[in-house]
Every structure is written in structure tokens, then in C-alpha cells.
Write a protein that holds these residues in place. Structure first.
Motif, short mmCIF file in Angstrom:
data_model
loop_
_atom_site.label_atom_id
_atom_site.label_comp_id
_atom_site.label_asym_id
_atom_site.label_seq_id
_atom_site.Cartn_x
_atom_site.Cartn_y
_atom_site.Cartn_z
N THR A 1 -8.56 12.93 54.87
CA THR A 1 -7.95 11.82 55.61
C THR A 1 -6.86 11.16 54.76
OG1 THR A 1 -10.09 11.43 56.68
CG2 THR A 1 -8.41 9.73 56.93
N GLU A 2 -7.13 10.96 53.48
CA GLU A 2 -6.15 10.32 52.59
C GLU A 2 -4.90 11.16 52.43
OE1 GLU A 2 -8.58 7.58 49.40
OE2 GLU A 2 -8.74 9.75 49.16
N THR A 3 -5.05 12.46 52.35
CA THR A 3 -3.90 13.35 52.11
C THR A 3 -3.13 13.69 53.38
OG1 THR A 3 -5.32 15.31 52.34
CG2 THR A 3 -5.03 14.40 50.11
N GLY A 4 -3.68 13.28 54.54
CA GLY A 4 -2.99 13.58 55.79
C GLY A 4 -3.37 14.92 56.38
N ARG B 1 -6.20 15.51 57.70
CA ARG B 1 -6.85 15.07 58.94
C ARG B 1 -6.03 13.93 59.52
NH1 ARG B 1 -10.39 10.76 59.67
NH2 ARG B 1 -11.38 10.79 61.74
N LEU B 2 -5.62 14.07 60.78
CA LEU B 2 -4.75 13.09 61.42
C LEU B 2 -5.38 12.57 62.71
CD1 LEU B 2 -1.42 15.10 61.06
CD2 LEU B 2 -2.09 13.14 59.66
N LYS B 3 -4.74 11.55 63.28
CA LYS B 3 -5.13 11.09 64.60
C LYS B 3 -4.76 12.16 65.63
CE LYS B 3 -4.29 6.13 63.80
NZ LYS B 3 -3.51 4.97 64.27
N LYS B 4 -5.26 11.99 66.84
CA LYS B 4 -4.96 12.96 67.90
C LYS B 4 -3.47 12.99 68.23
CE LYS B 4 -9.50 12.90 70.12
NZ LYS B 4 -10.27 12.60 71.35
N ASN B 5 -2.77 11.88 67.99
CA ASN B 5 -1.33 11.83 68.27
C ASN B 5 -0.48 12.29 67.09
OD1 ASN B 5 -1.58 9.70 66.50
ND2 ASN B 5 -0.90 8.12 67.93
N GLY B 6 -1.15 12.77 66.04
CA GLY B 6 -0.42 13.30 64.89
C GLY B 6 -0.09 12.29 63.81
N GLU B 7 -0.46 11.03 64.01
CA GLU B 7 -0.17 9.99 63.02
C GLU B 7 -1.23 9.98 61.92
OE1 GLU B 7 0.12 6.27 64.98
OE2 GLU B 7 2.02 6.73 65.97
#
Length: 345
Positions: free
Chosen positions: A18-21, A23-29
């Protein structure tokens, strides 16, 4: 024999991804830092729970379990939920905090399934998420007017506290979130003939707002505006220090009426003897700015659909319904004061 995997190392990986990006939100953010901080709090709670209660935290690939093993695994997670929530409650936690922990653990299960192809059996569906409907605390119109206009009080504050008061008043007027206020630059302010407007896109909701500013808010802007259009209007301050100074201002302003803070445990309100009574200024924080702005607009008669447009709330928003309820309760109290004067001849 079913193969077991230690849970805590997987939880570490969940946080790191999550910290490294990765894993993202469903909208890619990217997921917000506050959410990641919550994950770390939950990890810490799981570690302490496992150690203090001698509870082994492990997980199995559910798709490879026999029917008997699947039932055993289901019972293990039922036992985990019961003992982990009891552990938190025993340590003085309330429903909102316990519910937040369980929500994060459910998110972790979904991560294992969707991001790691680790089929957990969806046992997280067994975890009930409790929540509390905690009363919101806002400045009354009289309190806000005092902070805006009382020059003797303002002059009694140090320069640093005057700055915090100005930021707080600006937030209580515009309804901006704490994160949005400290992103403001000169570019967010626009003059049209004799009127000033604030134009901003919310960092959290991505919605646009175009808000007409009253004269005292314009004065705050002109007091702090920079020669550079890129420099933030207000110098950054940590949320912890901001909230600490806001409470100090409230104490100096003698906003010290006692209030009852009712909390719930396992869906039941604590007995009056166990409820904590605090003074109003102790509940003052950055959250109060946005809440005060919304309720003030409602109390002073602005139509609900216009307040929603300014605040960015949807038609079905539960949180907005709470603001309506508070505004109505305030008006009822004021009406009662008038009625009591009429009843006493």
C-alpha cells in the motif's frame, strides 16, 4: 494436513504494498497516508493481542481444504473475532475503534484474495463491524461571531495563536477540510467587481467549489497572502499542534460549558456513571471547522440543496443528515428560550 501460513508477515506485506503504490484504490489512486497509519495501528494491536493472549495468528489456503478442515478453519476465525474484539473492549476501546480495526482486517482479507490470489474462504464476512452515532460538536453562531469580531480577545492572543484562530475562523466559514486549507494559494482567490470568491477542488472528493467570501474572510486572506502565487497562503502546521492550539484558544475564550460525551460498547451506551464529562473547548479540533460551517449555513436559513453544493455532500449522505438534525435541535433550543420568556408574564 492443512498448510498454515503466518499472518503477521502477510500483514506487513499488505502495508508495504500500500505504501509503495503497488496496491491502489479501485479508481487507480494511491491510498491516503491516514489509512496506512490505521493499518499500522491494527498491526500493532494484532501483535499485542497475539502475544498477550497467546493466540496463534495464521491463515490457510481455503481452496485446498477438505470439508472438515474448512469447518475447522471457519470456527478458528469465529474464535479469533470473539477473542480479538473482547481484547480491545477489555482495554477500554469503544465500538468505533473496534469497528475500524475489523474493517481494516476485512480489507486485508480482500487484499489476500484479490491481489495475492490467496483464497481465504471469505471468512471476513463473519466479522461484524460495529459503529457509533457520536454527537457532532460545533461552534454556535454566537461563539463563531466572538472569534471573528472580538478584538480585545484577539489582542490577548500571541501572534502564533492569532494565526491559528484566523485559520480556524476561515475554516469555520468556508467549510474546507484541514488538508485543503493548507493547499490554498493566491490562485484560489478571485475578485469579481467588488466581491471575492474562493475557488477550489477538494483533495478528498475531487469536487469543485466556488464560494463567495464575507469581508472578514477576505481580510484574513489579505493578511496572509504571499507575493508568490505558488506559496501556500497559510504556513503548514502539524495536525496535532493545530488541534492543541485550537483547544488553547477555546479555553482562553472560556468556551468551557460542560458536555456529556456518550460512547457505546457492543452496541450499548455506557452507563451515565461511566460516561466522561468534558468541557466544550476540549472537543475543539480541525474537524469542527467544516462541521461548524455546514451547520451555521443551515441554522441561518440557507436551503439544504445549496449547503450540499458547497459542502460536496450527496443527496443520500448520512453525515449531512446529522448536520440537519443538529441545526434543527439548535433552532428548537432557541425557540424554547423565546417561548419561556413569553410564558413568564
Amino acid at each position: 494436513m492443512k498448510k498454515q501460513t503466518e499472518l503477521l508477515p502477510l500483514f506487513y506485506t499488505f502495508i508495504r504494498d500500500t505504501e509503495t503504490g503497488k496496491r491502489l484504490k479501485k479508481n487507480g489512486e494511491k491510498i491516503k497516508s491516514q489509512s496506512i497509519q490505521n493499518y499500522k495501528y491494527v498491526l500493532n494491536n494484532l501483535k499485542k493481542f497475539s502475544t498477550e493472549k497467546d493466540f496463534e495468528l495464521r491463515i490457510c489456503e481455503a481452496s485446498k481444504l477438505s470439508k472438515r478442515e474448512y469447518t475447522s478453519e471457519k470456527n478458528y476465525w469465529k474464535k479469533f473475532y470473539k477473542r480479538f474484539t473482547e481484547y480491545l473492549y477489555t482495554n477500554g476501546c469503544h465500538d468505533n475503534y473496534v469497528g475500524t480495526n475489523i474493517k481494516v482486517i476485512r480489507t486485508f482479507f480482500n487484499y489476500l484474495k484479490n491481489d495475492r490470489d490467496f483464497h481465504t474462504g471469505d471468512f471476513q464476512r463473519l466479522f461484524y463491524v460495529r459503529s457509533e452515532n457520536i454527537e457532532i460538536f460545533v461552534l454556535s453562531p454566537e461563539q463563531l461571531k466572538f472569534l471573528i469580531h472580538d478584538k480585545d480577545f484577539e489582542n490577548s492572543l500571541s501572534k502564533s495563536l492569532q494565526r491559528i484562530k484566523d485559520i480556524f475562523v476561515f475554516g469555520c466559514t468556508t467549510g474546507l477540510r484541514y488538508s485543503d486549507i493548507f493547499l490554498l494559494t493566491n490562485k484560489n482567490f478571485e475578485k469579481q467587481e467588488d466581491d471575492w470568491y474562493l475557488k477550489i477542488k477538494s483533495k478528498k472528493t475531487k469536487t469543485f467549489s466556488f464560494i463567495k467570501l464575507p469581508s472578514y474572510a477576505v481580510e484574513i486572506y489579505q493578511k496572509y497572502k504571499s507575493k508568490s502565487n505558488k506559496k501556500p497562503l497559510f504556513e503548514p502546521i502539524s495536525l496535532f499542534n493545530f488541534n492543541k492550539h485550537v483547544k488553547k484558544i477555546g479555553k482562553k475564550a472560556e468556551f468551557n460549558a460542560p458536555i456529556d460525551v456518550s460512547r457505546e460498547v457492543r452496541g450499548k451506551a455506557l452507563k451515565k456513571t461511566k460516561q466522561k464529562q468534558v468541557l466544550f473547548y476540549e472537543k475543539m479540533s480541525s474537524h469542527m471547522m467544516r462541521r461548524t460551517a455546514i451547520t451555521t449555513l443551515l441554522i441561518l436559513g440557507m436551503p439544504e440543496h445549496l449547503v450540499r453544493k458547497i459542502s460536496g455532500h450527496s443527496q443520500s449522505s448520512n453525515s449531512f443528515a446529522r448536520y440537519i438534525h443538529y441545526a434543527q435541535a439548535y433552532m428548537d433550543r432557541e425557540i424554547d428560550k423565546v417561548h419561556s420568556k413569553l410564558e413568564n408574564y
